[in-house]
Design a protein around this motif. Sequence first.
Motif, PDB file in Angstrom:
ATOM      1  N   PRO A 162       0.826  -1.218   0.000  1.00  0.00           N
ATOM      2  CA  PRO A 162       0.000   0.000   0.000  1.00  0.00           C
ATOM      3  C   PRO A 162       0.855   1.260   0.000  1.00  0.00           C
ATOM      4  O   PRO A 162       2.009   1.252   0.432  1.00  0.00           O
ATOM      5  N   LEU A 163       0.259   2.351  -0.446  1.00  0.00           N
ATOM      6  CA  LEU A 163       0.983   3.604  -0.590  1.00  0.00           C
ATOM      7  C   LEU A 163       0.829   4.526   0.613  1.00  0.00           C
ATOM      8  O   LEU A 163       1.567   5.505   0.744  1.00  0.00           O
ATOM      9  N   VAL A 164      -0.138   4.253   1.506  1.00  0.00           N
ATOM     10  CA  VAL A 164      -0.382   5.126   2.638  1.00  0.00           C
ATOM     11  C   VAL A 164       0.798   5.080   3.602  1.00  0.00           C
ATOM     12  O   VAL A 164       1.530   4.091   3.673  1.00  0.00           O
ATOM     13  N   SER A 165       0.965   6.167   4.343  1.00  0.00           N
ATOM     14  CA  SER A 165       2.089   6.255   5.264  1.00  0.00           C
ATOM     15  C   SER A 165       2.003   5.177   6.330  1.00  0.00           C
ATOM     16  O   SER A 165       0.932   4.869   6.845  1.00  0.00           O
ATOM     17  N   ARG A 166       3.133   4.606   6.681  1.00  0.00           N
ATOM     18  CA  ARG A 166       3.211   3.613   7.748  1.00  0.00           C
ATOM     19  C   ARG A 166       3.443   4.268   9.106  1.00  0.00           C
ATOM     20  O   ARG A 166       3.570   3.571  10.120  1.00  0.00           O
ATOM     21  N   ASP A 167       3.481   5.601   9.130  1.00  0.00           N
ATOM     22  CA  ASP A 167       3.792   6.304  10.372  1.00  0.00           C
ATOM     23  C   ASP A 167       2.564   6.939  11.024  1.00  0.00           C
ATOM     24  O   ASP A 167       2.700   7.675  12.007  1.00  0.00           O
ATOM     25  N   LEU A 168       1.370   6.669  10.485  1.00  0.00           N
ATOM     26  CA  LEU A 168       0.185   7.333  11.048  1.00  0.00           C
ATOM     27  C   LEU A 168      -0.061   6.931  12.496  1.00  0.00           C
ATOM     28  O   LEU A 168      -0.588   7.712  13.288  1.00  0.00           O
ATOM     29  N   LEU A 169       0.293   5.709  12.845  1.00  0.00           N
ATOM     30  CA  LEU A 169       0.057   5.250  14.215  1.00  0.00           C
ATOM     31  C   LEU A 169       1.287   5.394  15.105  1.00  0.00           C
ATOM     32  O   LEU A 169       1.272   4.986  16.263  1.00  0.00           O
ATOM     33  N   ALA A 170       2.354   5.961  14.570  1.00  0.00           N
ATOM     34  CA  ALA A 170       3.587   6.059  15.350  1.00  0.00           C
ATOM     35  C   ALA A 170       3.436   7.080  16.479  1.00  0.00           C
ATOM     36  O   ALA A 170       2.768   8.101  16.333  1.00  0.00           O
ATOM     37  N   LEU A 171       4.042   6.802  17.617  1.00  0.00           N
ATOM     38  CA  LEU A 171       3.991   7.678  18.783  1.00  0.00           C
ATOM     39  C   LEU A 171       5.349   8.347  18.972  1.00  0.00           C
ATOM     40  O   LEU A 171       6.399   7.746  18.716  1.00  0.00           O
ATOM     41  N   ASP A 172       5.302   9.596  19.434  1.00  0.00           N
ATOM     42  CA  ASP A 172       6.529  10.318  19.775  1.00  0.00           C
ATOM     43  C   ASP A 172       6.695  10.196  21.282  1.00  0.00           C
ATOM     44  O   ASP A 172       6.066  10.929  22.055  1.00  0.00           O
ATOM     45  N   GLU A 173       7.517   9.240  21.708  1.00  0.00           N
ATOM     46  CA  GLU A 173       7.625   8.962  23.143  1.00  0.00           C
ATOM     47  C   GLU A 173       8.125  10.163  23.929  1.00  0.00           C
ATOM     48  O   GLU A 173       7.773  10.352  25.095  1.00  0.00           O
ATOM     49  N   ALA A 174       8.953  10.998  23.313  1.00  0.00           N
ATOM     50  CA  ALA A 174       9.474  12.166  24.031  1.00  0.00           C
ATOM     51  C   ALA A 174       8.369  13.164  24.331  1.00  0.00           C
ATOM     52  O   ALA A 174       8.420  13.894  25.329  1.00  0.00           O
ATOM     53  N   ARG A 175       7.345  13.241  23.457  1.00  0.00           N
ATOM     54  CA  ARG A 175       6.257  14.207  23.652  1.00  0.00           C
ATOM     55  C   ARG A 175       5.010  13.567  24.258  1.00  0.00           C
ATOM     56  O   ARG A 175       3.998  14.244  24.452  1.00  0.00           O
ATOM     57  N   LEU A 176       5.066  12.263  24.491  1.00  0.00           N
ATOM     58  CA  LEU A 176       3.889  11.560  24.990  1.00  0.00           C
ATOM     59  C   LEU A 176       3.571  12.020  26.422  1.00  0.00           C
ATOM     60  O   LEU A 176       4.430  12.024  27.294  1.00  0.00           O
ATOM     61  N   ARG A 177       2.291  12.414  26.636  1.00  0.00           N
ATOM     62  CA  ARG A 177       1.883  12.903  27.953  1.00  0.00           C
ATOM     63  C   ARG A 177       0.790  12.032  28.569  1.00  0.00           C
ATOM     64  O   ARG A 177       0.746  11.859  29.792  1.00  0.00           O
ATOM     65  N   GLU A 178      -0.087  11.496  27.797  1.00  0.00           N
ATOM     66  CA  GLU A 178      -1.209  10.758  28.401  1.00  0.00           C
ATOM     67  C   GLU A 178      -1.725   9.729  27.403  1.00  0.00           C
ATOM     68  O   GLU A 178      -1.779   9.968  26.196  1.00  0.00           O
ATOM     69  N   VAL A 179      -2.075   8.563  27.950  1.00  0.00           N
ATOM     70  CA  VAL A 179      -2.671   7.490  27.154  1.00  0.00           C
ATOM     71  C   VAL A 179      -3.936   7.053  27.884  1.00  0.00           C
ATOM     72  O   VAL A 179      -3.884   6.728  29.082  1.00  0.00           O
ATOM     73  N   ILE A 180      -5.049   7.071  27.170  1.00  0.00           N
ATOM     74  CA  ILE A 180      -6.337   6.668  27.762  1.00  0.00           C
ATOM     75  C   ILE A 180      -6.783   5.396  27.058  1.00  0.00           C
ATOM     76  O   ILE A 180      -6.965   5.371  25.834  1.00  0.00           O
ATOM     77  N   VAL A 181      -6.944   4.327  27.830  1.00  0.00           N
ATOM     78  CA  VAL A 181      -7.315   3.026  27.269  1.00  0.00           C
ATOM     79  C   VAL A 181      -8.713   2.698  27.762  1.00  0.00           C
ATOM     80  O   VAL A 181      -8.972   2.697  28.978  1.00  0.00           O
ATOM     81  N   SER A 182      -9.643   2.413  26.823  1.00  0.00           N
ATOM     82  CA  SER A 182     -11.031   2.044  27.173  1.00  0.00           C
ATOM     83  C   SER A 182     -11.270   0.621  26.710  1.00  0.00           C
ATOM     84  O   SER A 182     -11.149   0.311  25.508  1.00  0.00           O
ATOM     85  N   VAL A 183     -11.603  -0.266  27.662  1.00  0.00           N
ATOM     86  CA  VAL A 183     -11.852  -1.671  27.338  1.00  0.00           C
ATOM     87  C   VAL A 183     -13.200  -2.066  27.925  1.00  0.00           C
ATOM     88  O   VAL A 183     -13.397  -1.997  29.142  1.00  0.00           O
ATOM     89  N   PRO A 184     -14.183  -2.447  27.065  1.00  0.00           N
ATOM     90  CA  PRO A 184     -14.166  -2.289  25.590  1.00  0.00           C
ATOM     91  C   PRO A 184     -14.385  -0.832  25.244  1.00  0.00           C
ATOM     92  O   PRO A 184     -14.572  -0.003  26.141  1.00  0.00           O
ATOM     93  N   PRO A 185     -14.359  -0.459  23.942  1.00  0.00           N
ATOM     94  CA  PRO A 185     -14.582   0.940  23.576  1.00  0.00           C
ATOM     95  C   PRO A 185     -15.879   1.445  24.203  1.00  0.00           C
ATOM     96  O   PRO A 185     -16.924   0.798  24.087  1.00  0.00           O
ATOM     97  N   GLY A 203     -16.313   1.615  27.380  1.00  0.00           N
ATOM     98  CA  GLY A 203     -16.391   1.009  28.695  1.00  0.00           C
ATOM     99  C   GLY A 203     -15.468   1.718  29.668  1.00  0.00           C
ATOM    100  O   GLY A 203     -15.047   2.861  29.453  1.00  0.00           O
ATOM    101  N   PRO A 204     -15.084   1.049  30.755  1.00  0.00           N
ATOM    102  CA  PRO A 204     -14.196   1.644  31.764  1.00  0.00           C
ATOM    103  C   PRO A 204     -12.882   2.091  31.147  1.00  0.00           C
ATOM    104  O   PRO A 204     -12.342   1.443  30.253  1.00  0.00           O
ATOM    105  N   ARG A 205     -12.398   3.218  31.669  1.00  0.00           N
ATOM    106  CA  ARG A 205     -11.187   3.800  31.098  1.00  0.00           C
ATOM    107  C   ARG A 205     -10.046   3.714  32.105  1.00  0.00           C
ATOM    108  O   ARG A 205     -10.228   3.855  33.289  1.00  0.00           O
ATOM    109  N   THR A 206      -8.843   3.507  31.555  1.00  0.00           N
ATOM    110  CA  THR A 206      -7.622   3.552  32.349  1.00  0.00           C
ATOM    111  C   THR A 206      -6.758   4.650  31.769  1.00  0.00           C
ATOM    112  O   THR A 206      -6.489   4.672  30.559  1.00  0.00           O
ATOM    113  N   VAL A 207      -6.322   5.571  32.660  1.00  0.00           N
ATOM    114  CA  VAL A 207      -5.529   6.708  32.194  1.00  0.00           C
ATOM    115  C   VAL A 207      -4.094   6.518  32.647  1.00  0.00           C
ATOM    116  O   VAL A 207      -3.827   6.312  33.838  1.00  0.00           O
TER     117      VAL A 207
END
Length: 699
Positions: A567-590, A592-596
């Motif tokens: 495919p021609l689409v960028s492979r970096d769309l899901l890439a994270l910049d760990e140096a600038r990463l401040r918060e990750v919110i995980v909802s399981v299932p979407p 549902g309850p969230r973990t920050v």
Amino acid sequence: MGLLRRNAVLIGLLCCTLAVGGYILLTSTPEPPLQEQLLPPGALDPRAPDGGSGSSLQLGLVWRPSPGGVTLSVSLRRHPDGRFWLEGEGLRERADDATAEEIVTLLREGRVRRRLTGVVLGHYGLDETGWRARLLLPNGRTLRVGDEAPGELAYATWEGTAEVLLLDGRLRAIFAGGLDWLRRASLLLDDLQEPPAEVQLGSVALVRRPSSWLVRDGGRQARARAEEVRSLLDALQRARPSRMLPGRGLPFPQDFPDLVHPIVVRAGEVVAAPMVLRMNGIDQLFFGPGLRCPEAEAEVYAVRADGARLCLSAADAARLQPRFEALRELRLVPFAPGQISRLRLGSALLERRDNSWFLDGALTEPGEVSRYLEELSALAGTPLRGPLVGSAAVRLETEAGDDLVLRAGQCPGPCIQRDGEDPVGATPEALALLAASPLRFRSRLLLAFPPTEVRSVTLVRRGGPAEQAQRTDGTWALVQPVPAPADAVHLGHLLALCTELRVVRWVAAEPRSEHGLGVLQVVLAGKAQRESLLLGASLPDGCYVQREAGGPVGILSVEACTRLASPLVSRDLLALDEARLREVIVSVPPGGPRTVLSCQGGRCTVPGGREADPAAVLGALRALGRGEPAGYGPPGTAQPLVRIEVIHEALPLPATAESTVAPERQALTVYGGRGALAARLAGRDVNYRVGGELKALLP
């Protein structure tokens, strides 16, 4: 008084002695060394009798082996063609050209080293009974050669004079060898200046072709082994008789009408020579295995065409009787590959021009024709008897104008026939070589598109949406099926590949259903050029391919197939910049309850300040950056498993189309089960395959 008388007598005797000695010294002492010419210029170079530019020459030569002995007289004649002959009573045969020319040179360029005058000729072997050789020159003068002189010289004199000349001793040495020294000691009348056009040795004939030799014997004909022919000609050139017999060996043929080749073996014994050596139709030698040399049964008797009687060693005689089978070339191609300039495979024509090969006017794959000719040249076989049934044929032509045809078939086993010769046994691989497709030699260059000229790349998958990436001001962007950044790195590799895209091999002149062409279409477009490729079914070593414009079907390498299908689409769309990463919110299932998770400097904590497992959290997040595009559109029946929202620290610079920096806030959903997982970015209709590390975020 008596004493005075005796002294007077002694003084008188001394004076007489001095007077006589002085006279002898003045009259017989050799003069200082000279360097004057023996003959005046041009004395041995009269014009040819016909007034032509060549020159003939005749010298009378008389030998006397011992003083007062029997003399032998011959004439040494040089014909206008430069060949020397010995002629005399009952004698006419070829002379040794080198020795004869040396005699002429010694006379023409000879220098008189000293002159002795007032001497007795007999003291120097130059009187009527003592001379060893006489040379009768064209100008009527006769040079008489006598004894050896010190300093490798010889005494000589002009007849009619009393003067002794000191000349180069080589002249006397030649005549000391007798007549045999001047006879041509060779099997051939003349040296071979170039290979003859035809050589006949008894029933075997060798015929020179422009680039090869033919051997014939009776009704059989075959190409001859060039190295064996060269060895034979070299042996004939170098062979010397073990002995040369006196007398002539050729009688008058008209006196023996019943004999085809009458020769004299012994006095009064005339027989027919069973074998003849001919070159270019000219008889050279008469011989036969049944003819034995007089007084030497181990030697073979032969008569040269000029009448010279020779005795040959058994080894030399054996070379004059080659066998057809020993001379036959068992290699199917008697030419060196570099000699071949044209090759016909069915209706296809391969030609070499300016050191390059062309197939029906188009350049061939570099080195492929040479490899094919090397393979052909290695073919050999055992001669068979029987007709050949088959039609596959290869015609080879050399630059010198020689040619041959090889036909493959059955007789009844696999065999190959060269021209009209007896066929030879062959392997199935050899038959396949003669049935080679012209596609083998076609240039394997499938596509050549300068990377800087490409403005858009389009992938059309059978049953799927078309992908198109466009380049504007040096920046690539996906415009179909959804707007998104394009993978500039992947596109760079793809364009580099298409700069000179080559197939592994060609497999068919026309497409067939099993090729499955059209599974993927790759289109490169520029301002003035458009190229389209049709990719087909996969194989262990690649995939089928054909240009949309037509032409043969080939196979691309696995690497090329994978690159073109990605495919021609960028492979970096899901890439994270760990140096600038401040918060990750995980909802399981979407939903549902969230973990920050709060992150700082690449370390994340969960509620309560407890530090999360870095390997688990960061490993799961990094797996997103390694995701591979898997398609476009909705995820289908896959169930959403987790929603991940990522928040980065604000970036002061605006993101570019091919930037690897994600937006300030992005959300994605992971679909699937505990097997394969797919991630989908909110607002982007693109699906990515992600690794199993994301399972660490699942309950």
